[in-house]
Write a protein that holds these residues in place. Structure first.
Motif, PDB file in Angstrom:
ATOM      1  N   ASN A  60       6.064  13.859  -7.926  1.00 28.96           N
ATOM      2  CA  ASN A  60       6.952  14.303  -6.771  1.00 28.96           C
ATOM      3  C   ASN A  60       7.116  13.128  -5.802  1.00 28.96           C
ATOM      4  O   ASN A  60       6.135  12.778  -5.352  1.00 28.96           O
ATOM      5  CB  ASN A  60       6.326  15.759  -6.440  1.00 28.96           C
ATOM      6  CG  ASN A  60       7.299  16.102  -5.346  1.00 28.96           C
ATOM      7  OD1 ASN A  60       7.601  15.579  -4.319  1.00 28.96           O
ATOM      8  ND2 ASN A  60       8.236  17.313  -5.788  1.00 28.96           N
ATOM      9  N   ILE A  61       8.361  12.811  -5.717  1.00 27.61           N
ATOM     10  CA  ILE A  61       8.677  11.701  -4.682  1.00 27.61           C
ATOM     11  C   ILE A  61       8.036  12.079  -3.270  1.00 27.61           C
ATOM     12  O   ILE A  61       7.485  11.252  -2.500  1.00 27.61           O
ATOM     13  CB  ILE A  61      10.173  11.316  -4.784  1.00 27.61           C
ATOM     14  CG1 ILE A  61      10.515  10.678  -6.094  1.00 27.61           C
ATOM     15  CG2 ILE A  61      10.453  10.429  -3.743  1.00 27.61           C
ATOM     16  CD1 ILE A  61      11.876  10.563  -6.202  1.00 27.61           C
ATOM     17  N   LEU A  62       8.525  13.418  -2.947  1.00 26.16           N
ATOM     18  CA  LEU A  62       7.987  13.681  -1.434  1.00 26.16           C
ATOM     19  C   LEU A  62       6.578  13.593  -1.373  1.00 26.16           C
ATOM     20  O   LEU A  62       6.216  12.930  -0.385  1.00 26.16           O
ATOM     21  CB  LEU A  62       8.671  14.847  -1.193  1.00 26.16           C
ATOM     22  CG  LEU A  62       8.534  15.579   0.272  1.00 26.16           C
ATOM     23  CD1 LEU A  62       9.376  14.702   1.251  1.00 26.16           C
ATOM     24  CD2 LEU A  62       8.911  16.908   0.255  1.00 26.16           C
ATOM     25  N   THR A  63       5.635  14.031  -2.436  1.00 25.01           N
ATOM     26  CA  THR A  63       4.334  14.110  -2.074  1.00 25.01           C
ATOM     27  C   THR A  63       3.884  12.682  -2.198  1.00 25.01           C
ATOM     28  O   THR A  63       2.960  12.626  -1.283  1.00 25.01           O
ATOM     29  CB  THR A  63       3.827  14.932  -3.302  1.00 25.01           C
ATOM     30  OG1 THR A  63       4.333  16.047  -3.448  1.00 25.01           O
ATOM     31  CG2 THR A  63       2.374  14.869  -3.506  1.00 25.01           C
ATOM     32  N   ALA A  64       4.618  11.831  -3.233  1.00 27.46           N
ATOM     33  CA  ALA A  64       4.027  10.447  -3.075  1.00 27.46           C
ATOM     34  C   ALA A  64       4.122   9.541  -1.803  1.00 27.46           C
ATOM     35  O   ALA A  64       3.381   8.892  -1.386  1.00 27.46           O
ATOM     36  CB  ALA A  64       4.778   9.817  -4.196  1.00 27.46           C
ATOM     37  N   LEU A  65       5.221   9.951  -1.175  1.00 34.00           N
ATOM     38  CA  LEU A  65       5.641   9.471   0.005  1.00 34.00           C
ATOM     39  C   LEU A  65       4.618   9.924   1.318  1.00 34.00           C
ATOM     40  O   LEU A  65       4.164   8.868   1.900  1.00 34.00           O
ATOM     41  CB  LEU A  65       6.943   9.647   0.515  1.00 34.00           C
ATOM     42  CG  LEU A  65       8.325   8.927  -0.137  1.00 34.00           C
ATOM     43  CD1 LEU A  65       9.544   9.369   0.191  1.00 34.00           C
ATOM     44  CD2 LEU A  65       8.224   7.517  -0.142  1.00 34.00           C
ATOM     45  N   LEU A  91       0.978  -1.224   0.085  1.00 33.42           N
ATOM     46  CA  LEU A  91       0.041  -0.071   0.037  1.00 33.42           C
ATOM     47  C   LEU A  91       0.755   1.073   0.013  1.00 33.42           C
ATOM     48  O   LEU A  91       0.504   2.215  -0.527  1.00 33.42           O
ATOM     49  CB  LEU A  91      -1.132  -0.042   1.243  1.00 33.42           C
ATOM     50  CG  LEU A  91      -2.135  -1.039   1.250  1.00 33.42           C
ATOM     51  CD1 LEU A  91      -3.072  -0.911   2.390  1.00 33.42           C
ATOM     52  CD2 LEU A  91      -3.053  -0.638  -0.005  1.00 33.42           C
ATOM     53  N   PHE A  92       2.025   1.253   0.704  1.00 35.03           N
ATOM     54  CA  PHE A  92       3.034   2.256   0.652  1.00 35.03           C
ATOM     55  C   PHE A  92       3.388   2.711  -0.663  1.00 35.03           C
ATOM     56  O   PHE A  92       3.614   3.688  -0.892  1.00 35.03           O
ATOM     57  CB  PHE A  92       4.067   2.020   1.678  1.00 35.03           C
ATOM     58  CG  PHE A  92       5.039   3.086   2.043  1.00 35.03           C
ATOM     59  CD1 PHE A  92       4.510   4.393   2.831  1.00 35.03           C
ATOM     60  CD2 PHE A  92       6.227   3.310   1.442  1.00 35.03           C
ATOM     61  CE1 PHE A  92       5.471   5.510   3.063  1.00 35.03           C
ATOM     62  CE2 PHE A  92       7.184   4.072   1.530  1.00 35.03           C
ATOM     63  CZ  PHE A  92       6.544   5.396   2.263  1.00 35.03           C
ATOM     64  N   LEU A  93       3.837   1.606  -1.426  1.00 36.92           N
ATOM     65  CA  LEU A  93       4.227   1.687  -2.631  1.00 36.92           C
ATOM     66  C   LEU A  93       3.088   2.011  -3.735  1.00 36.92           C
ATOM     67  O   LEU A  93       3.799   2.189  -5.137  1.00 36.92           O
ATOM     68  CB  LEU A  93       4.888   0.381  -3.143  1.00 36.92           C
ATOM     69  CG  LEU A  93       6.121   0.089  -2.157  1.00 36.92           C
ATOM     70  CD1 LEU A  93       6.656  -1.246  -2.448  1.00 36.92           C
ATOM     71  CD2 LEU A  93       7.266   0.827  -2.328  1.00 36.92           C
ATOM     72  N   LYS A  94       1.929   2.062  -3.359  1.00 37.78           N
ATOM     73  CA  LYS A  94       0.870   2.113  -4.378  1.00 37.78           C
ATOM     74  C   LYS A  94       1.029   3.535  -5.522  1.00 37.78           C
ATOM     75  O   LYS A  94       1.028   3.525  -6.382  1.00 37.78           O
ATOM     76  CB  LYS A  94      -0.189   2.499  -3.733  1.00 37.78           C
ATOM     77  CG  LYS A  94      -1.611   2.973  -4.409  1.00 37.78           C
ATOM     78  CD  LYS A  94      -2.730   3.287  -3.278  1.00 37.78           C
ATOM     79  CE  LYS A  94      -3.942   4.112  -4.230  1.00 37.78           C
ATOM     80  NZ  LYS A  94      -4.978   4.596  -3.542  1.00 37.78           N
ATOM     81  N   PRO A  95       1.448   4.534  -4.762  1.00 35.57           N
ATOM     82  CA  PRO A  95       1.658   5.697  -5.714  1.00 35.57           C
ATOM     83  C   PRO A  95       2.996   5.544  -6.627  1.00 35.57           C
ATOM     84  O   PRO A  95       2.590   5.858  -8.078  1.00 35.57           O
ATOM     85  CB  PRO A  95       2.065   7.112  -4.985  1.00 35.57           C
ATOM     86  CG  PRO A  95       1.527   6.566  -3.670  1.00 35.57           C
ATOM     87  CD  PRO A  95       1.844   5.187  -3.530  1.00 35.57           C
ATOM     88  N   PHE A  96       3.506   4.755  -6.341  1.00 37.69           N
ATOM     89  CA  PHE A  96       4.777   4.503  -7.260  1.00 37.69           C
ATOM     90  C   PHE A  96       4.411   3.501  -8.432  1.00 37.69           C
ATOM     91  O   PHE A  96       4.855   3.806  -9.607  1.00 37.69           O
ATOM     92  CB  PHE A  96       6.097   4.072  -6.562  1.00 37.69           C
ATOM     93  CG  PHE A  96       6.540   4.960  -5.548  1.00 37.69           C
ATOM     94  CD1 PHE A  96       7.270   6.194  -6.021  1.00 37.69           C
ATOM     95  CD2 PHE A  96       6.300   4.897  -4.339  1.00 37.69           C
ATOM     96  CE1 PHE A  96       7.829   6.935  -4.859  1.00 37.69           C
ATOM     97  CE2 PHE A  96       6.446   5.623  -3.314  1.00 37.69           C
ATOM     98  CZ  PHE A  96       7.475   6.778  -3.569  1.00 37.69           C
ATOM     99  N   ILE A  97       3.579   2.397  -7.975  1.00 38.34           N
ATOM    100  CA  ILE A  97       3.248   1.724  -9.010  1.00 38.34           C
ATOM    101  C   ILE A  97       2.184   2.093  -9.891  1.00 38.34           C
ATOM    102  O   ILE A  97       2.213   1.815 -11.122  1.00 38.34           O
ATOM    103  CB  ILE A  97       2.502   0.337  -8.149  1.00 38.34           C
ATOM    104  CG1 ILE A  97       3.436  -0.429  -7.404  1.00 38.34           C
ATOM    105  CG2 ILE A  97       1.701  -0.699  -9.033  1.00 38.34           C
ATOM    106  CD1 ILE A  97       2.947  -1.297  -6.324  1.00 38.34           C
ATOM    107  N   GLU A  98       1.277   2.901  -9.169  1.00 37.78           N
ATOM    108  CA  GLU A  98       0.171   3.620 -10.249  1.00 37.78           C
ATOM    109  C   GLU A  98       0.950   4.423 -10.990  1.00 37.78           C
ATOM    110  O   GLU A  98       0.710   4.438 -12.502  1.00 37.78           O
ATOM    111  CB  GLU A  98      -0.682   4.514  -9.475  1.00 37.78           C
ATOM    112  CG  GLU A  98      -1.879   3.656  -8.749  1.00 37.78           C
ATOM    113  CD  GLU A  98      -2.848   4.408  -7.866  1.00 37.78           C
ATOM    114  OE1 GLU A  98      -2.289   5.772  -7.544  1.00 37.78           O
ATOM    115  OE2 GLU A  98      -3.757   4.278  -7.501  1.00 37.78           O
TER     116      GLU A  98
END
Length: 319
Positions: free
Chosen positions: A241-246, A225-232
């Protein structure tokens, strides 16, 4: 769709030479949220559309939740407001409302009728008639507090699990596979929830064998679930933006954990209201006894009558 031919006939009455072209909703390039929906139910389920409407009409192409709402609503109402006498009063009240010419009022009267019947059934299970106790067919909430709390939470777990499954099916029907997996009520969230239930049951039974498996499953679920934005971002080829995604991931993970816990615990209200129903009766009968001991037999009787009216109108509406 079933009214299409009738609509065409009416149009041709106006202009017999007109050209009519029809397309299925799925083939029109319009967002599903904008496609009109008309609910179609049997007469029994029709009144529950009032409850559905208060939340919003289900989106086109999704599972119609009306049947699930109807069954769960009646079970929860009866469990919280279980008394044969009070259920009978609700049933009588529904018959009075049914004479109205307003369609919505008649639907509300049917809803009240169903609630009254459910209340009478649970009154039989609890052994209560206007607060006067008799031999119960199942359980007396006030004498089995922990048992009724346990049943309420188990019901909540089943109900939430059903919601997760419906959400996954809806996402699969939309061919939104990322949502089916990563939505807060998606497959991964569901696996975390079911693993947490298994862990809780094991710990409550003081069984330590195999606990690590549950911890591993829950941990892997939260990591995914934590990796969800990166997978999407990978599948949708978006720059993020990496910081926003985190930050989004951290908030989502926290929200999933807190919401499942809060929603499960919230079903304790079913047990709490069933106990409150009994507790109000105890208070009213005790007050009636005090008044009767003071020499006011008629006033004592009135305390019971008006006390029951208070419970029906006040607690009945809250439930």
């Amino acid at each position: 769709e079933e009214e299409k031919e009738n609509a065409i006939k009416e149009i041709k009455k106006i202009d017999a030479g007109c050209y009519i072209e029809s397309k299925n909703a799925e083939k029109v390039n319009v967002p599903k949220e904008e496609i009109p929906v008309k609910l179609k139910h049997a007469a029994f389920f029709k009144p529950f559309e009032l409850l559905i409407d208060s939340y919003g009409i289900p989106r086109y192409g999704t599972i119609d939740p009306t049947i699930f709402v109807a069954i769960s609503f009646l079970i929860m109402f009866g469990a919280m407001f279980g008394d044969m006498g009070h259920g009978f009063i609700l049933t009588l009240g529904s018959l009075f409302l049914n004479i109205s010419k307003n369609e919505k009022v008649r639907q509300a009267s049917s809803l009240m009728l169903y609630c009254g019947i459910s209340s009478m059934i649970f009154g039989l299970l609890y052994g209560s008639f206007f607060g006067i106790e008799f031999r119960s067919l199942w359980i007396k909430p006030i004498d089995n507090i922990m048992e009724i709390f346990k049943v309420s939470v188990i019901f909540g777990m089943c109900f939430i699990s059903l919601g997760i499954l419906i959400n996954i099916i809806n996402a699969l029907r939309d061919k939104d596979y990322l949502k089916a997996l990563f939505d807060k009520a998606g497959l991964i969230g569901g696996i975390i929830y079911w693993a947490a239930i298994g862990l809780f049951i094991k710990m409550s039974m003081a069984k330590t064998h195999g606990l690590n498996i549950y911890f591993v499953v829950i941990s892997i679920g939260f990591i995914l679930l934590f990796l969800k934005p990166f997978i999407e971002a990978f599948f949708k080829i978006e720059k993020r933006n990496i910081l926003t995604a985190l930050m989004e991931s951290a908030i989502d993970v926290l929200e999933v954990g807190m919401s499942y816990l809060a929603n499960t615990v919230s079903f304790i209200r079913i047990a709490a209201f069933s106990l409150a129903h009994t507790g109000l009766f105890i208070a009213i009968f005790e007050l009636s006894r005090i008044v009767n001991d003071a020499g006011g037999a008629i006033l004592s009787f009135l305390v019971v009558i008006f006390g029951n009216m208070l419970i029906i109108f006040l607690e009945g509406l809250v439930v």
